[in-house]
Structures are given as structure tokens and as C-alpha cells.
Design an enzyme around this catalytic site. Structure first.
Site, short mmCIF file in Angstrom:
data_model
loop_
_atom_site.label_atom_id
_atom_site.label_comp_id
_atom_site.label_asym_id
_atom_site.label_seq_id
_atom_site.Cartn_x
_atom_site.Cartn_y
_atom_site.Cartn_z
N LYS A 33 0.76 -1.27 -0.15
CA LYS A 33 -0.06 -0.11 -0.03
C LYS A 33 0.78 1.20 -0.03
O LYS A 33 2.09 1.40 0.59
CB LYS A 33 -1.07 0.02 1.08
CG LYS A 33 -1.66 1.40 1.39
CD LYS A 33 -2.85 1.39 2.05
CE LYS A 33 -2.59 1.10 3.66
NZ LYS A 33 -3.84 1.14 4.54
N LYS A 100 -7.08 -6.02 -2.43
CA LYS A 100 -7.81 -5.37 -1.20
C LYS A 100 -8.56 -4.14 -2.22
O LYS A 100 -7.78 -3.12 -2.54
CB LYS A 100 -7.22 -4.78 -0.35
CG LYS A 100 -6.77 -5.86 0.77
CD LYS A 100 -5.54 -5.50 1.64
CE LYS A 100 -6.09 -4.42 2.47
NZ LYS A 100 -5.14 -3.86 3.60
#
Ligand SMILES: O=C[C@H](O)COP(=O)(O)O
EC number: 4.2.3.153
Length: 241
Positions: A33, A100
Site C-alpha cells: 500500500k 484489497k
């Protein structure tokens, strides 16, 4: 009643160096991320491809230890079905095993989940809800029907408090129980701090996710192996009761 199993540790990392630090530090899920790009900031396709190569190299190098799982976020996307699907497909196309996808507050959440169903049939997908956006947990049934692997609760606005400022342990326990009822892996995150572990370790989540607590200078700061070690030790100590 049996105590809840100890949740795994998800560590969000912003580059390949931090990816290695997370592995060495014992993370159970290494989550790719880019915190500078938002709650679920995405890595570039080139960086994701390099990360998958490194992750595969871990498998070859050290068969004795368990290789952490690898996930990646698809970015803070507008809740437009075609856009969300394209963003998730871009990440999945790099070979990242778990994608995700942020399900931000919208009237179109169900349409977005349906649009992701074809990808969910061939990639492991986790839907991310946001505690500071008052999510409707009825979406769990849609995620299950669409073939999602899991669901997690995070926070969208990292200046609006921690997950535990938005939901108490009882509510989070109900969310986890509902996720399990729908066959979904479950995760909790959202500016979690060391002191949240005692509260959350027993609610039954499959994993707890951290970024801010692992860094000096906040979530966009420097990943500190010592902080990861503290979080992991606190989690394991909770296991010991
Ligand atoms: O999934 C885990 C998140 O990366 C947690 O990030 P955060 O600690 O900045 O809320």
C-alpha cells in the site's frame, strides 16, 4: 467458551525494502500500500510486478520458514463499477495473490460488488469497509455471493481517529461473527495503536492490520522494525492470555 485464536499481523508496506523488513519481522500478511496516495493508495503495476518477483524469490530461498501472504490495495477509487473493476484487475494482473478493494460510502456499493464478481472468481478479493463512513454490514452477504475471500474494516480519514474510536469491541465482534457466518476471512485496521491490541485480540478477527503504528512520523513516515517487533510481541502476549 474457547478463547478466540490469535489474529495474524498484517503490515502495510510502501516499498520493496519495507517488504523485506515486514517479512523478517514476522508479518503474516505483507500488504502493498502507498499511504501517501490515501487510505488504500495503490502501488504502480511495475512496482507490484517487482514485489511479486521478490515474494516468489522468498519461496525459493527459504523453504524452512512460512512465507507471509501478499496483498495489495487497488487505490482510493470512486465507487463507479467499471472504474473499480479496472483498478482491481490492474492489480490482479501483476500476479498479486490477494487484492484489497475499498468500498467507500456510496449508493452504488452493491453494483460495484457485482461488477467485481467475475474477478473474484479467479483472484482472492478482500472488500474494505470504512468505520468512519458508517458502513452497512448487510454488504457482507453481497460480498459472499460475489465470491469474495474476505472483508475488513479500516478507516478512510486517518485524521478522524482510530477504528476503536468508531466501533466498540462488541460491535466489532458482531461484525466478525457475521463475516464468519458468510464464510469471509476478516480483518480489522484503522490507525490501530499498540493499546488497541488488548481490546481487539479477542474479538475473533483473522488478522489485525497496521501501518501508522509501525512507522515513526505517522503512516507516511519511516517503517521501524522495532515497532513491528513491539506490535508482534503484544499480539503474541495476548495469545498467552
Ligand atoms: O490494512 C491495514 C492498514 O494499512 C492500516 O493502516 P493505518 O494504520 O494507516 O490505518
Amino acid at each position: 467458551m474457547n478463547a478466540a485464536p490469535t489474529p495474524g499481523l498484517l503490515a502495510s508496506v510502501a516499498d520493496l525494502h519495507e517488504m523485506e523488513l515486514a517479512r523478517v519481522g514476522g508479518a503474516d500478511i505483507v500488504d502493498l500500500k502507498q499511504p501517501a496516495f490515501g487510505a488504500l493508495g495503490a502501488w504502480s503495476s511495475e512496482s507490484l510486478t517487482a514485489a511479486v518477483m521478490l515474494w516468489n524469490a522468498w519461496e525459493a530461498q527459504d523453504v524452512s520458514s512460512v512465507r507471509p501472504l501478499l496483498s495489495a490495495t487497488a487505490g482510493d477509487q470512486p465507487m463507479v463499477p467499471a472504474l473499480l473493476r479496472a483498478a482491481a484487475e490492474r492489480v490482479a494482473a501483476t500476479g498479486v495473490p490477494i487484492v484489497k478493494v475499498g468500498l467507500f460510502a456510496s449508493k452504488h456499493t452493491n453494483e460495484c460488488v457485482e461488477a467485481l464478481a467475475p474477478l473474484a472468481s479467479r483472484a482472492r478479493m478482500i472488500g474494505v469497509l470504512f468505520a468512519d463512513q458508517r458502513p452497512d454490514f448487510a454488504i457482507l452477504a453481497s460480498l459472499s455471493r460475489a465470491g469474495f475471500t474476505g472483508v475488513m474494516i479500516d478507516t478512510a480519514d486517518k485524521t478522524a481517529g482510530r477504528l476503536t474510536d468508531h466501533f466498540d469491541a462488541l460491535t466489532l465482534g458482531q461484525f466478525i461473527a457475521e463475516a464468519k457466518r458468510h464464510g469471509l476471512m476478516s480483518g480489522l485496521a484503522g490507525s490501530l495503536a499498540l493499546e488497541d491490541i488488548a481490546t481487539l485480540a479477542g474479538v475473533g478477527a483473522d488478522y489485525l492490520g497496521f501501518r501508522g503504528a509501525l512507522c515513526s512520523g505517522g503512516r507516511t513516515g519511516r517503517f521501524e522494525p522495532e515497532r513491528l517487533a513491539q506490535v508482534r510481541a503484544r499480539l503474541l502476549a495476548q495469545a498467552g492470555g
